[in-house]
Design an enzyme around this catalytic site. Sequence first.
Site, PDB file in Angstrom:
ATOM      1  N   SER A 150       0.811  -1.236   0.000  1.00  0.00           N
ATOM      2  CA  SER A 150       0.000   0.000   0.000  1.00  0.00           C
ATOM      3  C   SER A 150       0.834   1.271   0.000  1.00  0.00           C
ATOM      4  CB  SER A 150      -0.944   0.042   1.216  1.00  0.00           C
ATOM      5  OG  SER A 150      -1.736  -1.094   1.255  1.00  0.00           O
TER       6      SER A 150
ATOM      7  N   LYS B 276       2.431   2.328  -5.172  1.00  0.00           N
ATOM      8  CA  LYS B 276       3.309   2.025  -6.297  1.00  0.00           C
ATOM      9  C   LYS B 276       2.601   2.307  -7.624  1.00  0.00           C
ATOM     10  CE  LYS B 276       4.312  -2.067  -5.421  1.00  0.00           C
ATOM     11  NZ  LYS B 276       3.832  -3.309  -5.852  1.00  0.00           N
TER      12      LYS B 276
ATOM     13  N   ASP C 256      -5.133  -0.901 -10.086  1.00  0.00           N
ATOM     14  CA  ASP C 256      -4.069  -0.001 -10.550  1.00  0.00           C
ATOM     15  C   ASP C 256      -4.221   0.328 -12.028  1.00  0.00           C
ATOM     16  OD1 ASP C 256      -2.451   0.736  -8.346  1.00  0.00           O
ATOM     17  OD2 ASP C 256      -1.760  -1.331  -8.210  1.00  0.00           O
TER      18      ASP C 256
ATOM     19  N   PRO D  28      15.079   0.256   6.622  1.00  0.00           N
ATOM     20  CA  PRO D  28      14.167  -0.636   5.874  1.00  0.00           C
ATOM     21  C   PRO D  28      14.415  -0.556   4.367  1.00  0.00           C
ATOM     22  CG  PRO D  28      12.947   0.636   7.505  1.00  0.00           C
ATOM     23  CD  PRO D  28      14.341   1.178   7.498  1.00  0.00           C
TER      24      PRO D  28
ATOM     25  N   ARG E 246       6.301  12.736  -0.725  1.00  0.00           N
ATOM     26  CA  ARG E 246       5.560  12.924   0.527  1.00  0.00           C
ATOM     27  C   ARG E 246       4.085  12.626   0.355  1.00  0.00           C
ATOM     28  NH1 ARG E 246       6.308  18.030   3.817  1.00  0.00           N
ATOM     29  NH2 ARG E 246       7.667  18.890   2.181  1.00  0.00           N
TER      30      ARG E 246
ATOM     31  N   GLY F 223     -22.719  -4.149  -7.208  1.00  0.00           N
ATOM     32  CA  GLY F 223     -22.463  -5.105  -6.138  1.00  0.00           C
ATOM     33  C   GLY F 223     -23.065  -6.465  -6.451  1.00  0.00           C
TER      34      GLY F 223
ATOM     35  N   CYS G 236     -25.203  -0.212 -12.330  1.00  0.00           N
ATOM     36  CA  CYS G 236     -25.271  -1.669 -12.410  1.00  0.00           C
ATOM     37  C   CYS G 236     -26.272  -2.225 -11.395  1.00  0.00           C
ATOM     38  CB  CYS G 236     -23.878  -2.269 -12.262  1.00  0.00           C
ATOM     39  SG  CYS G 236     -23.765  -3.903 -12.999  1.00  0.00           S
TER      40      CYS G 236
ATOM     41  N   ARG H 235     -24.459 -10.269 -14.581  1.00  0.00           N
ATOM     42  CA  ARG H 235     -25.121 -11.501 -15.040  1.00  0.00           C
ATOM     43  C   ARG H 235     -26.625 -11.308 -15.173  1.00  0.00           C
ATOM     44  NH1 ARG H 235     -21.225 -15.362 -14.303  1.00  0.00           N
ATOM     45  NH2 ARG H 235     -19.885 -14.981 -12.520  1.00  0.00           N
TER      46      ARG H 235
ATOM     47  N   HIS I  98     -20.980   0.324 -16.267  1.00  0.00           N
ATOM     48  CA  HIS I  98     -20.120   1.004 -15.285  1.00  0.00           C
ATOM     49  C   HIS I  98     -19.446   2.220 -15.910  1.00  0.00           C
ATOM     50  CE1 HIS I  98     -20.330  -2.081 -12.119  1.00  0.00           C
ATOM     51  NE2 HIS I  98     -20.514  -2.893 -13.136  1.00  0.00           N
TER      52      HIS I  98
ATOM     53  N   GLU J 280     -18.086   4.544 -14.500  1.00  0.00           N
ATOM     54  CA  GLU J 280     -16.920   4.971 -13.701  1.00  0.00           C
ATOM     55  C   GLU J 280     -15.587   4.510 -14.295  1.00  0.00           C
ATOM     56  OE1 GLU J 280     -19.181   2.740 -12.757  1.00  0.00           O
ATOM     57  OE2 GLU J 280     -18.368   1.167 -11.470  1.00  0.00           O
TER      58      GLU J 280
END
Length: 538
Positions: free
Chosen positions: A18, A21, A75, A195, A244, A359, A386, A467, A512, A514
């Site tokens: 998280s 990247k 991503d 690290p 940052r 959903g 949807c 579906r 969708h 979006e």
Amino acid sequence: MPLQKMKYIFVTGGVVSSLGKGLAAASLGTLLEHRGLKVVMQKFDPYLNVDPGTMSPYQHGEVYVLDDGAETDLDLGHYERFTHSVLTRANNTTSGQVYQTVLDKERRGDYLGKTVQVIPHVTDEIKARLRKLSTEQACDIVITEIGGTTGDIEGLPFLEAIRQFIQEVGPGNAIVMHVTLVPFIKAAGELKTKPSQQSIAKLREIGLHPQVLICRTEHPLGEDVRHKLSVFCNVPLEAVVEARDVDHTIYEMPLMLQKERLDDTVLRQLHLTAGPADMTEWKKFVDRIIKPKKRVKIAVVGKYIELQDAYKSIYESLTHAAASVDCGIDLVPVEAEALEETHPSKLLHEVAGVLVPGGFGDRGIEGKIRAARYAREQGIPFLGLCLGMQVATIEFARHVCGITGANSTEFDKNCVDPVIDLLEEQKDVTDKGASMRLGSWVTKIADGTKARAVYGQAEIRERHRHRYEFNMKYRARMEAAGFVISGTSPDGTLVELIELKDHPFYLACQYHPEFQSKPTQPHPLFRGFVSACLGHGG
Ligand code: GLN
């Protein structure tokens, strides 16, 4: 374009997951595109699922759907929003796909009696996919993000394949950019580089030598820390890049990385020259997000509402739309189940708009139905996506048409009035993976409808993942009561868009939208919705 002419950037992540990247990779893509280069983005996901389509949002967040129907990692949504890279299923390779191909080949006997091994057979397949992408999607630079964190066992075949690939194309044509965490330890009052040193050491063990370090940090790095990272991680000083936490919006990230001259550094390392990046438009967009003239409250009523990543593309689309009308959005997350116990007037009374996202499964369905009813009865702008359209249909059938037993066969197989039913083509489908109605399909929009005005077009293409569908047997009854079917598939058999007359804005779609909104090209439906919300109470 010959492979040698193409340049490659591999983006790895270290220390923790998280770290953003995907955003770092996409932001670099933005900067390089603004410098006039053609960029292709892709992701390697080390998990064994063939694609994330079968994973729960709790595991994976949103499943992002491409034009060609590929169900991919979220991503890829960042890549499409931040760059013009045209993505296909070839741009998201998982270990599952790689192993499936290798095992299919083994069963066919393609390996001619050899022992099939991770090295070279799995790594060869990864490289073959990278080569194929490079040949099919000609560009100046391929940016490949590798999912997971350095040190994960699953990631090793990908890293080994990349090591070999860099060897083959030659240094100077490929670099590794490592995204790392530089934590601030309060007790010591210091940023810690250990690290990062350790995760770089892990990469070096397997033969990868990062040339760029993107340092996620809450505090400025300071010259001493930069120097330390440069020396201990063996990265040139100018390639230690501070990233940052952004103050307001993820879209600040390219601007931040530009200030750190990441694009200059990368181009130098890849021996490329390009003009400067003119980020004026991007800056304007960011400014509108940061300092909007007005604000508006919009409720999103979902089942996974506590998960940040579950409705990512929806939130981004709202941001794009809001910026285009110079307004900021105060999101009101509403847990669908909560609406089953608490009256909507309590949870939704202050909002200027209600959005019900997609959903699966029946949890929270009655709550979403209550939200749709409240928005309809109170004249609050409503956008259903949807499942949101299916919910709006059930609500209207029950409370306006008096079809009290109306439901979807997804939630009640034997319901008396299946106003939403399984698509005909789905009836014999047994596998769950990649078996929905997926990808881009044409919708015809009826003249004189609000949808037609919002889109300004009679024919559109939108991405699907479902579906179940509106059951045409109920069309006449519903239309007679004021339910408007404003968009269908070209043959008229599938309902794609619905709306209500005598309502300021009540639109819902089976697809969708979006997945097709971009920062400076907001999606018409979202723009129409946000504008209507502003009109309602912004
Ligand atoms: N569960 C519904 C269907 O399969 C809706 C899917 C969705 O919202 N993506 O049709």
